[in-house]
Write a protein that holds these residues in place. Sequence first.
Motif, PDB file in Angstrom:
ATOM      1  N   ASP A   1       0.844  -1.195   0.000  1.00  0.00           N
ATOM      2  CA  ASP A   1       0.000   0.000   0.000  1.00  0.00           C
ATOM      3  C   ASP A   1       0.881   1.246   0.000  1.00  0.00           C
ATOM      4  OD1 ASP A   1      -1.858   1.973   0.307  1.00  0.00           O
ATOM      5  OD2 ASP A   1      -2.723   1.207   2.161  1.00  0.00           O
ATOM      6  N   PHE A   2       1.171   1.756  -1.195  1.00  0.00           N
ATOM      7  CA  PHE A   2       2.019   2.939  -1.316  1.00  0.00           C
ATOM      8  C   PHE A   2       1.268   4.210  -0.926  1.00  0.00           C
ATOM      9  CE2 PHE A   2       4.042  -0.218  -3.990  1.00  0.00           C
ATOM     10  CZ  PHE A   2       5.381  -0.049  -3.689  1.00  0.00           C
TER      11      PHE A   2
ATOM     12  N   VAL B   1       5.233  -3.535   3.331  1.00  0.00           N
ATOM     13  CA  VAL B   1       5.587  -4.194   2.060  1.00  0.00           C
ATOM     14  C   VAL B   1       5.966  -3.138   1.022  1.00  0.00           C
ATOM     15  CG1 VAL B   1       4.679  -5.534   0.123  1.00  0.00           C
ATOM     16  CG2 VAL B   1       4.178  -6.245   2.465  1.00  0.00           C
ATOM     17  N   ALA B   2       5.150  -2.084   0.944  1.00  0.00           N
ATOM     18  CA  ALA B   2       5.418  -1.004  -0.011  1.00  0.00           C
ATOM     19  C   ALA B   2       6.742  -0.315   0.320  1.00  0.00           C
ATOM     20  CB  ALA B   2       4.269   0.003   0.008  1.00  0.00           C
ATOM     21  N   ARG B   3       6.970  -0.039   1.591  1.00  0.00           N
ATOM     22  CA  ARG B   3       8.219   0.625   2.000  1.00  0.00           C
ATOM     23  C   ARG B   3       9.431  -0.216   1.639  1.00  0.00           C
ATOM     24  NH1 ARG B   3       8.538   2.280   8.130  1.00  0.00           N
ATOM     25  NH2 ARG B   3       8.290   0.026   8.407  1.00  0.00           N
ATOM     26  N   ASN B   4       9.357  -1.519   1.854  1.00  0.00           N
ATOM     27  CA  ASN B   4      10.491  -2.399   1.532  1.00  0.00           C
ATOM     28  C   ASN B   4      10.805  -2.378   0.043  1.00  0.00           C
ATOM     29  OD1 ASN B   4      10.777  -3.132   4.205  1.00  0.00           O
ATOM     30  ND2 ASN B   4       9.586  -5.012   4.016  1.00  0.00           N
TER      31      ASN B   4
ATOM     32  N   GLY C   1       4.312   1.411 -11.050  1.00  0.00           N
ATOM     33  CA  GLY C   1       5.158   0.309 -10.610  1.00  0.00           C
ATOM     34  C   GLY C   1       6.233  -0.147 -11.578  1.00  0.00           C
ATOM     35  N   GLN C   2       6.185   0.318 -12.824  1.00  0.00           N
ATOM     36  CA  GLN C   2       7.213  -0.076 -13.790  1.00  0.00           C
ATOM     37  C   GLN C   2       8.458   0.791 -13.576  1.00  0.00           C
ATOM     38  OE1 GLN C   2       5.699  -2.524 -14.992  1.00  0.00           O
ATOM     39  NE2 GLN C   2       3.624  -1.799 -14.696  1.00  0.00           N
ATOM     40  N   LEU C   3       9.620   0.162 -13.530  1.00  0.00           N
ATOM     41  CA  LEU C   3      10.870   0.918 -13.433  1.00  0.00           C
ATOM     42  C   LEU C   3      11.423   1.095 -14.841  1.00  0.00           C
ATOM     43  CD1 LEU C   3      12.988   2.306 -11.707  1.00  0.00           C
ATOM     44  CD2 LEU C   3      14.081   0.089 -11.329  1.00  0.00           C
ATOM     45  N   TRP C   4      11.616   2.345 -15.235  1.00  0.00           N
ATOM     46  CA  TRP C   4      12.006   2.684 -16.605  1.00  0.00           C
ATOM     47  C   TRP C   4      13.428   3.220 -16.663  1.00  0.00           C
ATOM     48  CZ3 TRP C   4       8.904   2.285 -21.033  1.00  0.00           C
ATOM     49  CH2 TRP C   4       7.579   1.900 -20.800  1.00  0.00           C
TER      50      TRP C   4
ATOM     51  N   GLY D   1      -6.077  17.074  -5.755  1.00  0.00           N
ATOM     52  CA  GLY D   1      -6.085  16.499  -4.419  1.00  0.00           C
ATOM     53  C   GLY D   1      -5.273  15.229  -4.253  1.00  0.00           C
ATOM     54  N   GLU D   2      -4.588  14.777  -5.324  1.00  0.00           N
ATOM     55  CA  GLU D   2      -3.806  13.537  -5.249  1.00  0.00           C
ATOM     56  C   GLU D   2      -2.338  13.816  -5.524  1.00  0.00           C
ATOM     57  OE1 GLU D   2      -4.952   9.350  -6.850  1.00  0.00           O
ATOM     58  OE2 GLU D   2      -3.666  10.240  -8.375  1.00  0.00           O
ATOM     59  N   THR D   3      -1.484  13.418  -4.619  1.00  0.00           N
ATOM     60  CA  THR D   3      -0.049  13.595  -4.810  1.00  0.00           C
ATOM     61  C   THR D   3       0.546  12.364  -5.483  1.00  0.00           C
ATOM     62  OG1 THR D   3       0.259  12.805  -2.553  1.00  0.00           O
ATOM     63  CG2 THR D   3       0.274  15.185  -2.884  1.00  0.00           C
ATOM     64  N   ARG D   4       1.809  12.485  -5.904  1.00  0.00           N
ATOM     65  CA  ARG D   4       2.531  11.401  -6.557  1.00  0.00           C
ATOM     66  C   ARG D   4       3.665  10.939  -5.677  1.00  0.00           C
ATOM     67  NH1 ARG D   4       5.147  13.136 -11.779  1.00  0.00           N
ATOM     68  NH2 ARG D   4       5.136  10.901 -12.249  1.00  0.00           N
ATOM     69  N   LEU D   5       3.980   9.655  -5.750  1.00  0.00           N
ATOM     70  CA  LEU D   5       5.157   9.089  -5.093  1.00  0.00           C
ATOM     71  C   LEU D   5       6.011   8.453  -6.166  1.00  0.00           C
ATOM     72  CD1 LEU D   5       6.805   8.131  -2.602  1.00  0.00           C
ATOM     73  CD2 LEU D   5       5.272   6.143  -2.490  1.00  0.00           C
ATOM     74  N   MET D   6       7.265   8.886  -6.263  1.00  0.00           N
ATOM     75  CA  MET D   6       8.116   8.353  -7.320  1.00  0.00           C
ATOM     76  C   MET D   6       9.581   8.375  -6.922  1.00  0.00           C
ATOM     77  SD  MET D   6       8.167  11.419 -10.187  1.00  0.00           S
ATOM     78  CE  MET D   6       9.072  10.372 -11.325  1.00  0.00           C
TER      79      MET D   6
END
Length: 233
Positions: free
Chosen positions: A41-42, A74-77, A198-201, A225-230
Amino acid sequence: MSKLSPSEHQIKQVSSFDQLIATSFHGNVNALCWNRKLKGDFSEIVHKITLTENMVEIHPKELLALQLSEQGQVARNILLNDFKLLKNNGKSPTINIIKHYERDDAFPFFPTDVYSFHVDRSPIATDTFLCTYYGATSDILPNAQATQKILIPEIRAELKKLYAEECEEGFESFLSEFFFDLHYQENPEAQIINLGIGQLWKLAIDHPESNVLPCLHRAPKEKKGETRLMIIC
């Protein structure tokens, strides 16, 4: 025989991080994708971070200090492992939570912010790596389906007014100095390719040793209202 789409010419899929690092760009291929489906859960990580600015960099120590559920852990790992893999291979990754990037309004007829299709440039041989774990995701575009903005007559005329000098050689240096030459306009029938969650480019950039065209890419317009995590480097 079926005809390949531009994206199939441009993108090569790999099945591991080691392959992503080891595989070279060639021909029309200027984007490599480690295609994977991530667990965890990111969104929990994003919601645990208080944003005081439009974009913040999250360091591994800050991630480790978060109190998370099992799925958040799990997401953090996964995030920390991606960071470590990139770091151990000589990259300089940053983990960012983004509300939105700064917009460029200095030249209304020609914004040079990351929401415009552009290429990255470096004086040394390197590549751009990125992965979005939560939120809106970036786009890329086949090079043949875009035009360098400085070659569009109307835009070039406005840039010459801005430069206000006679020397053509000086004008070309001006275009490079202010990064105008890095930006592209998609053609009307362009097939824009979304990079997905989730794809690493690995994307090709403009550098002296490159044997391929740099990959055209842009940041997405964030959802309200939605942020990004990358991760990016």
